[in-house]
Scaffold this motif. Structure first.
Motif, mmCIF file in Angstrom:
data_model
loop_
_atom_site.group_PDB
_atom_site.id
_atom_site.type_symbol
_atom_site.label_atom_id
_atom_site.label_comp_id
_atom_site.label_asym_id
_atom_site.label_seq_id
_atom_site.Cartn_x
_atom_site.Cartn_y
_atom_site.Cartn_z
ATOM 1 N N UNK A 83 -5.965 13.378 15.500
ATOM 2 C CA UNK A 83 -6.528 13.679 16.810
ATOM 3 C C UNK A 83 -6.540 12.470 17.733
ATOM 4 N N UNK A 84 -7.262 12.617 18.823
ATOM 5 C CA UNK A 84 -7.297 11.595 19.862
ATOM 6 C C UNK A 84 -7.879 10.283 19.333
ATOM 7 N N UNK A 85 -8.933 10.362 18.552
ATOM 8 C CA UNK A 85 -9.575 9.139 18.059
ATOM 9 C C UNK A 85 -8.649 8.336 17.160
ATOM 10 N N UNK A 86 -7.786 8.996 16.422
ATOM 11 C CA UNK A 86 -6.828 8.271 15.577
ATOM 12 C C UNK A 86 -5.845 7.484 16.429
ATOM 13 N N UNK A 87 -5.550 7.987 17.618
ATOM 14 C CA UNK A 87 -4.622 7.299 18.507
ATOM 15 C C UNK A 87 -5.325 6.148 19.234
ATOM 16 N N UNK A 88 -6.567 6.359 19.621
ATOM 17 C CA UNK A 88 -7.274 5.375 20.446
ATOM 18 C C UNK A 88 -7.975 4.289 19.641
ATOM 19 N N UNK A 89 -8.054 4.417 18.344
ATOM 20 C CA UNK A 89 -8.684 3.376 17.531
ATOM 21 C C UNK A 89 -7.686 2.859 16.513
ATOM 22 N N UNK A 90 -7.677 1.565 16.350
ATOM 23 C CA UNK A 90 -6.809 0.949 15.356
ATOM 24 C C UNK A 90 -7.472 1.026 13.990
ATOM 25 N N UNK A 91 -6.638 1.194 12.972
ATOM 26 C CA UNK A 91 -7.164 1.193 11.613
ATOM 27 C C UNK A 91 -7.615 -0.216 11.277
ATOM 28 N N UNK A 92 -8.675 -0.312 10.522
ATOM 29 C CA UNK A 92 -9.141 -1.623 10.091
ATOM 30 C C UNK A 92 -8.190 -2.134 9.020
ATOM 31 N N UNK A 93 -7.699 -3.331 9.212
ATOM 32 C CA UNK A 93 -6.759 -3.881 8.250
ATOM 33 C C UNK A 93 -7.494 -4.358 7.006
ATOM 34 N N UNK A 94 -6.830 -4.175 5.889
ATOM 35 C CA UNK A 94 -7.389 -4.638 4.624
ATOM 36 C C UNK A 94 -7.453 -6.159 4.630
ATOM 37 N N UNK A 95 -8.503 -6.675 4.002
ATOM 38 C CA UNK A 95 -8.590 -8.134 3.883
ATOM 39 C C UNK A 95 -7.554 -8.612 2.899
ATOM 40 N N UNK A 96 -6.958 -9.703 3.239
ATOM 41 C CA UNK A 96 -5.979 -10.282 2.342
ATOM 42 C C UNK A 96 -6.691 -10.929 1.175
ATOM 43 N N UNK A 97 -5.948 -11.079 0.096
ATOM 44 C CA UNK A 97 -6.473 -11.727 -1.090
ATOM 45 C C UNK A 97 -6.839 -13.170 -0.749
ATOM 46 N N UNK A 98 -8.049 -13.578 -1.098
ATOM 47 C CA UNK A 98 -8.477 -14.940 -0.842
ATOM 48 C C UNK A 98 -7.748 -15.897 -1.775
ATOM 49 N N UNK A 99 -7.283 -17.005 -1.243
ATOM 50 C CA UNK A 99 -6.517 -17.976 -2.034
ATOM 51 C C UNK A 99 -7.399 -18.664 -3.066
ATOM 52 N N UNK A 100 -8.668 -18.853 -2.738
ATOM 53 C CA UNK A 100 -9.582 -19.551 -3.635
ATOM 54 C C UNK A 100 -10.824 -18.714 -3.885
ATOM 55 N N UNK A 101 -11.312 -18.756 -5.130
ATOM 56 C CA UNK A 101 -12.604 -18.137 -5.410
ATOM 57 C C UNK A 101 -13.680 -19.089 -4.908
ATOM 58 N N UNK A 102 -14.915 -18.629 -4.870
ATOM 59 C CA UNK A 102 -16.013 -19.488 -4.427
ATOM 60 C C UNK A 102 -16.158 -20.700 -5.345
ATOM 61 N N UNK A 103 -15.966 -20.490 -6.630
ATOM 62 C CA UNK A 103 -16.078 -21.582 -7.598
ATOM 63 C C UNK A 103 -14.978 -22.624 -7.370
ATOM 64 N N UNK A 104 -13.752 -22.156 -7.144
ATOM 65 C CA UNK A 104 -12.648 -23.078 -6.891
ATOM 66 C C UNK A 104 -12.876 -23.856 -5.587
ATOM 67 N N UNK A 105 -13.403 -23.180 -4.580
ATOM 68 C CA UNK A 105 -13.684 -23.840 -3.308
ATOM 69 C C UNK A 105 -14.753 -24.908 -3.498
ATOM 70 N N UNK A 106 -15.771 -24.601 -4.295
ATOM 71 C CA UNK A 106 -16.832 -25.580 -4.560
ATOM 72 C C UNK A 106 -16.267 -26.811 -5.267
#
Length: 142
Positions: free
Chosen positions: A71-94
């Protein structure tokens, strides 16, 4: 290719799309989709719409398909993009931040992002990491 099946908007849908276009508060891509809906409803053929809006006929077919699916709302709203895989876990970042805060190796006056990436791999915190990922992490945690 044959003429596509006519696409008709209900009175409420047409009013909603017209207000949406007149308001002009959306990005250009979404406004173009709304204009395609209005021109399709008015009976314009794909070639005319494509020329008037400076888009391809395939774009028009995609918009019609999107309209039929949601319908109209599918045309007027963009789909939310999936989050990409994070390169680092929180532990690795720490661990990486801890390395950056540690004593600098002899012969250097500060850590470089390449040195931090190499040290993280050498210590076994990650299998591999790009210096850009290290830079973004450090920028985010300042």
């Amino acid at each position: 290719m044959g003429r596509p099946a006519p696409m008709h908007l209900s009175e409420d849908e047409r009013d909603h799309v017209q207000v949406f276009v007149r308001r002009g508060k959306a990005n250009a891509r979404t406004l173009t989709r709304a204009r395609v809906l209005l021109k399709s409803d008015a009976g314009w053929i794909d070639a005319e719409i494509a020329q008037a809006l400076d888009i391809s006929e395939q774009t028009i077919r995609n918009i019609r398909q999107r309209f039929r699916a949601g319908g109209v709302e599918a045309v007027l709203t963009d789909k939310r993009q999936e989050r990409r895989h994070q390169a680092l876990t929180d532990e690795q970042a720490a661990h990486l931040i801890a390395i950056a805060c540690s004593k600098v190796p002899d012969g250097h006056d500060h850590w470089t992002v390449r040195m931090l990436a190499g040290q993280a791999v050498e210590l076994g915190y990650v299998r591999g990491i790009s210096p850009e990922t290290v830079r973004q992490l450090l920028k985010k945690t300042r």
